[in-house]
Design an enzyme around this catalytic site. Structure first.
Site, mmCIF file in Angstrom:
data_model
loop_
_atom_site.group_PDB
_atom_site.id
_atom_site.type_symbol
_atom_site.label_atom_id
_atom_site.label_comp_id
_atom_site.label_asym_id
_atom_site.label_seq_id
_atom_site.Cartn_x
_atom_site.Cartn_y
_atom_site.Cartn_z
ATOM 1 N N ASP A 99 -30.680 -0.872 0.354
ATOM 2 C CA ASP A 99 -30.460 0.020 -0.784
ATOM 3 C C ASP A 99 -29.158 0.813 -0.660
ATOM 4 O O ASP A 99 -29.002 1.882 -1.226
ATOM 5 C CB ASP A 99 -31.659 0.954 -0.991
ATOM 6 C CG ASP A 99 -32.005 1.697 0.285
ATOM 7 O OD1 ASP A 99 -31.307 1.499 1.309
ATOM 8 O OD2 ASP A 99 -32.975 2.471 0.262
ATOM 9 N N HIS B 8 -3.377 -10.901 9.244
ATOM 10 C CA HIS B 8 -4.422 -10.083 8.604
ATOM 11 C C HIS B 8 -5.431 -9.555 9.624
ATOM 12 O O HIS B 8 -6.628 -9.533 9.378
ATOM 13 C CB HIS B 8 -5.127 -10.887 7.503
ATOM 14 C CG HIS B 8 -4.253 -11.143 6.317
ATOM 15 N ND1 HIS B 8 -4.488 -12.136 5.402
ATOM 16 C CD2 HIS B 8 -3.122 -10.530 5.896
ATOM 17 C CE1 HIS B 8 -3.540 -12.120 4.473
ATOM 18 N NE2 HIS B 8 -2.690 -11.161 4.757
ATOM 19 N N ASP C 62 -0.176 -1.786 9.427
ATOM 20 C CA ASP C 62 0.002 -2.040 7.995
ATOM 21 C C ASP C 62 -1.128 -1.306 7.296
ATOM 22 O O ASP C 62 -2.284 -1.741 7.359
ATOM 23 C CB ASP C 62 -0.052 -3.555 7.734
ATOM 24 C CG ASP C 62 0.217 -3.917 6.277
ATOM 25 O OD1 ASP C 62 0.167 -3.019 5.414
ATOM 26 O OD2 ASP C 62 0.459 -5.117 6.001
ATOM 27 N N ASP D 93 1.592 0.669 0.344
ATOM 28 C CA ASP D 93 1.475 -0.463 1.264
ATOM 29 C C ASP D 93 2.655 -0.401 2.234
ATOM 30 O O ASP D 93 3.758 -0.816 1.896
ATOM 31 C CB ASP D 93 1.483 -1.760 0.429
ATOM 32 C CG ASP D 93 1.290 -3.008 1.275
ATOM 33 O OD1 ASP D 93 1.039 -2.883 2.481
ATOM 34 O OD2 ASP D 93 1.403 -4.113 0.703
ATOM 35 N N HIS E 4 5.388 -15.839 5.862
ATOM 36 C CA HIS E 4 4.918 -15.261 4.594
ATOM 37 C C HIS E 4 6.111 -14.902 3.717
ATOM 38 O O HIS E 4 7.265 -15.052 4.123
ATOM 39 C CB HIS E 4 3.996 -14.053 4.824
ATOM 40 C CG HIS E 4 4.609 -12.911 5.583
ATOM 41 N ND1 HIS E 4 5.494 -12.024 5.021
ATOM 42 C CD2 HIS E 4 4.455 -12.511 6.879
ATOM 43 C CE1 HIS E 4 5.832 -11.100 5.916
ATOM 44 N NE2 HIS E 4 5.234 -11.391 7.056
ATOM 45 N N HIS F 113 5.646 -8.467 -2.805
ATOM 46 C CA HIS F 113 4.738 -8.708 -3.940
ATOM 47 C C HIS F 113 4.821 -7.491 -4.845
ATOM 48 O O HIS F 113 5.255 -6.415 -4.418
ATOM 49 C CB HIS F 113 3.302 -8.923 -3.440
ATOM 50 C CG HIS F 113 2.827 -7.886 -2.445
ATOM 51 N ND1 HIS F 113 2.356 -6.648 -2.812
ATOM 52 C CD2 HIS F 113 2.806 -7.882 -1.084
ATOM 53 C CE1 HIS F 113 2.041 -5.950 -1.735
ATOM 54 N NE2 HIS F 113 2.315 -6.665 -0.666
ATOM 55 N N HIS G 181 -1.764 -6.154 -4.163
ATOM 56 C CA HIS G 181 -0.999 -7.310 -4.632
ATOM 57 C C HIS G 181 -1.149 -7.272 -6.144
ATOM 58 O O HIS G 181 -2.103 -7.802 -6.706
ATOM 59 C CB HIS G 181 -1.546 -8.615 -4.052
ATOM 60 C CG HIS G 181 -1.362 -8.705 -2.573
ATOM 61 N ND1 HIS G 181 -1.958 -9.657 -1.788
ATOM 62 C CD2 HIS G 181 -0.640 -7.935 -1.712
ATOM 63 C CE1 HIS G 181 -1.609 -9.473 -0.518
ATOM 64 N NE2 HIS G 181 -0.814 -8.430 -0.454
ATOM 65 N N GLU H 13 8.960 -6.689 2.775
ATOM 66 C CA GLU H 13 8.243 -6.704 4.051
ATOM 67 C C GLU H 13 8.490 -7.941 4.911
ATOM 68 O O GLU H 13 7.560 -8.689 5.231
ATOM 69 C CB GLU H 13 6.743 -6.558 3.800
ATOM 70 C CG GLU H 13 6.165 -7.490 2.736
ATOM 71 C CD GLU H 13 4.648 -7.347 2.609
ATOM 72 O OE1 GLU H 13 3.973 -7.426 3.653
ATOM 73 O OE2 GLU H 13 4.152 -7.182 1.493
ATOM 74 N N TYR I 48 6.938 -13.218 13.945
ATOM 75 C CA TYR I 48 5.706 -13.281 14.744
ATOM 76 C C TYR I 48 5.855 -14.371 15.794
ATOM 77 O O TYR I 48 6.074 -15.535 15.457
ATOM 78 C CB TYR I 48 4.513 -13.555 13.827
ATOM 79 C CG TYR I 48 4.520 -12.635 12.617
ATOM 80 C CD1 TYR I 48 3.980 -11.351 12.686
ATOM 81 C CD2 TYR I 48 5.164 -13.033 11.433
ATOM 82 C CE1 TYR I 48 4.057 -10.491 11.599
ATOM 83 C CE2 TYR I 48 5.241 -12.173 10.345
ATOM 84 C CZ TYR I 48 4.685 -10.906 10.429
ATOM 85 O OH TYR I 48 4.781 -10.059 9.352
ATOM 86 N N ARG J 258 6.722 -6.385 11.723
ATOM 87 C CA ARG J 258 6.918 -6.373 10.265
ATOM 88 C C ARG J 258 7.350 -4.967 9.883
ATOM 89 O O ARG J 258 6.874 -3.985 10.472
ATOM 90 C CB ARG J 258 5.619 -6.759 9.531
ATOM 91 C CG ARG J 258 5.749 -6.744 8.011
ATOM 92 C CD ARG J 258 4.626 -7.487 7.285
ATOM 93 N NE ARG J 258 3.313 -6.904 7.450
ATOM 94 C CZ ARG J 258 2.347 -7.413 8.183
ATOM 95 N NH1 ARG J 258 2.546 -8.543 8.835
ATOM 96 N NH2 ARG J 258 1.170 -6.816 8.302
ATOM 97 N N GLU K 127 7.699 -2.805 6.327
ATOM 98 C CA GLU K 127 7.361 -2.902 4.901
ATOM 99 C C GLU K 127 7.537 -1.566 4.200
ATOM 100 O O GLU K 127 6.982 -0.554 4.627
ATOM 101 C CB GLU K 127 5.895 -3.358 4.754
ATOM 102 C CG GLU K 127 5.412 -3.362 3.308
ATOM 103 C CD GLU K 127 4.008 -3.936 3.155
ATOM 104 O OE1 GLU K 127 3.178 -3.800 4.075
ATOM 105 O OE2 GLU K 127 3.752 -4.538 2.092
HETATM 106 N N1 GLY Z 1 -1.156 -5.154 3.271
HETATM 107 C C1 GLY Z 1 -1.075 -6.352 2.578
HETATM 108 C C2 GLY Z 1 0.311 -6.785 2.413
HETATM 109 O O1 GLY Z 1 1.186 -6.282 3.083
HETATM 110 O O2 GLY Z 1 0.609 -7.602 1.584
HETATM 111 MN MN MN Z 2 1.119 -4.328 3.887
HETATM 112 MN MN MN Z 3 2.397 -5.835 1.280
#
Ligand code: GLY
Ligand code: MN
Ligand code: MN
Length: 434
Positions: free
Chosen positions: A35, A239, A256, A267, A346, A350, A357, A380, A384, A402, A404
């Site tokens: 619940d 991720h 991140d 982000d 990647h 975005h 996103h 970003e 890696y 990274r 960003e």
């Molecule tokens: N945190 C998700 C991205 O950087 O796209």
């Molecule tokens: Mn991010």
């Molecule tokens: Mn991002």
């Protein structure tokens, strides 16, 4: 509540519709276990035109309807239920506070909605997002179809509401930008705090807790997405959200994380040494990523294509890989045969907005979209190098970096909304030493 800009926003939607009926359900309540439900988060499109944050609500827009063009179905006031579950605006509040022209109880929607579809030519709706609601809508349409012998006309056309709303959401208005700046500011503060408190021997979740603490105490109900706090080998997992390992002396930490404020996301990613001092290898890779990120941000300006920042980042990263000996060959070849993807797999960003996103097409007529003021995106790039990387000397292993930032396209160029968080090696080391 400022209903004026929302009124204008709904007017814009209705002007683009011309005629017909638009139907926007908010998100369903989702069960977590037995619940206990997941915390409720309104649907972004629904919230974009209503600012109504209660569950169990449906907005209906009917351009030209004599008795009111904006109808909100929501929960009725209920003294006893409100004692258990919290306050409700109720039908009067839907009109007085949220500017609905007309409001009905959500429990009466099966009786009322088919009537709104009678003799309407088009239904504007985002099909496929909420399957249960899709089925209910089809039921209402069929009810109207069943009446055709009485002379009632059923809607003959379904139009994807995404086309209108997502194009609008792509261009942030001053009202949106104000909220996004708040989300960015809170998130920036959290990242700075993480740099200040990080020490070898801490657990990743201790850092995550600090981030969440800063988010929450500054009015962010939730993070915009699960925070990534990855030390050492975990910095190479794109991720990673387990966040349960110990932070080791000599390792990097990649964070991140972004706060959500009033349904707008920030982000941010920063990577820094757990012990406050970059090693030689870490420094070499970091400088490449930073150079790529700064050059990519420079590409964010009106009339440039969406893909320009990515192409710039790929070029600088690949040249960097050759410089430090991670890859051999010419940068041109390594880019055209996509060998660079071994370390950068990647894309460089975005759209950013109510969804991390965010919505909005990246191509128009199969060509990368031109950037325009009001668009907001992340930049970003990353590198890696997991342990065991083919053909890579072990001294480079477990470096995941990274960087960003969130960038708004302005008339003059761009504004980096997350610039408060240090990202040069000197600035990071200086903050961590304090
Ligand atoms: N945190 C998700 C991205 O950087 O796209
Ligand atoms: Mn991010
Ligand atoms: Mn991002």
């Amino acid at each position: 509540m400022d209903t004026k800009f929302l009124e204008k926003r709904r007017r814009d939607v209705m002007d683009q519709m011309g005629s017909g009926v638009a139907i926007l359900p908010t998100a369903p309540i989702r069960n977590r276990n037995r619940d206990v439900n997941f915390p409720f988060r309104p649907d972004s499109d629904f919230y974009y035109v209503t600012n109504f944050s209660e569950p169990e609500a449906v907005a209906v827009l009917v351009p030209g309807r004599a008795n009111g063009e904006y109808i909100l179905f929501c929960r009725k006031k209920d003294t006893e239920k409100e004692i258990w579950d919290g306050r409700r605006a109720g039908l009067q509040g839907a009109k007085d506070i949220y500017g609905a022209d007309d409001a009905f109880a959500i429990h009466d929607i099966d009786e009322i909605l088919p009537g709104l579809l009678e003799n309407c030519d088009k239904v504007f709706y985002s099909m496929g997002r909420y399957q249960e609601f899709d089925a209910r809508l089809m039921g209402w349409v069929n009810e109207v179809r069943d009446k055709s012998r009485t002379g009632v006309k059923a809607p003959g056309e379904f139009v994807d509401l995404n086309h209108i709303l997502h194009e609008m959401r792509l261009y942030k208005r001053p009202e949106d930008i104000r909220v996004m700046k708040r989300a960015c500011k809170v998130s920036a503060q959290a990242h700075k705090r993480a740099m200040q408190i990080c020490r070898p021997g801490m657990m990743e979740y201790e850092i995550e807790a600090e981030l969440l603490y800063i988010f929450k105490r500054n009015g962010s109900a939730f993070p915009a997405y699960p925070s990534i706090v990855g030390g050492g080998a975990n910095s190479c997992i794109l991720h990673y959200t387990q966040n349960d390992a110990e932070l080791k002396d000599g390792d990097l930490l990649l964070i991140d994380a972004g706060a959500e404020i009033d349904c707008y996301a920030a982000d941010i990613t920063r990577t820094f040494p757990v012990n406050g001092k970059f090693s030689g290898q870490q420094r070499a890779v970091y400088e490449i990523v930073l150079a790529a990120q700064l050059a990519a941000i420079d590409q964010v300006k009106p009339k440039n294509q969406w893909n320009n920042p990515h192409e710039t980042a790929v070029r600088i990263l690949t040249e960097g890989f050759v410089d430090i000996g991670l890859l051999k060959g010419s940068a041109d070849d390594l880019i055209s045969d996509e060998t660079y993807k071994q370390f950068y797999m990647h894309r460089t960003g975005h759209w950013l907005g109510m969804d991390v996103h965010d919505v909005g097409d990246y191509k128009v007529d199969d060509i990368w979209r031109l950037l325009e003021p009001g668009m907001t995106m992340t930049v970003e790039p990353g590198v890696y190098i997991p342990a065991g990387s083919k053909g890579v000397d072990a001294r480079w292993w477990n470096i995941g970096i990274r960087i960003e930032d969130d960038v708004l396209v302005t008339r003059e160029g761009n504004e980096v909304l997350t610039r408060e968080v240090p990202k040069s090696i000197d600035d990071i080391e200086a903050l961590m030493k304090q």
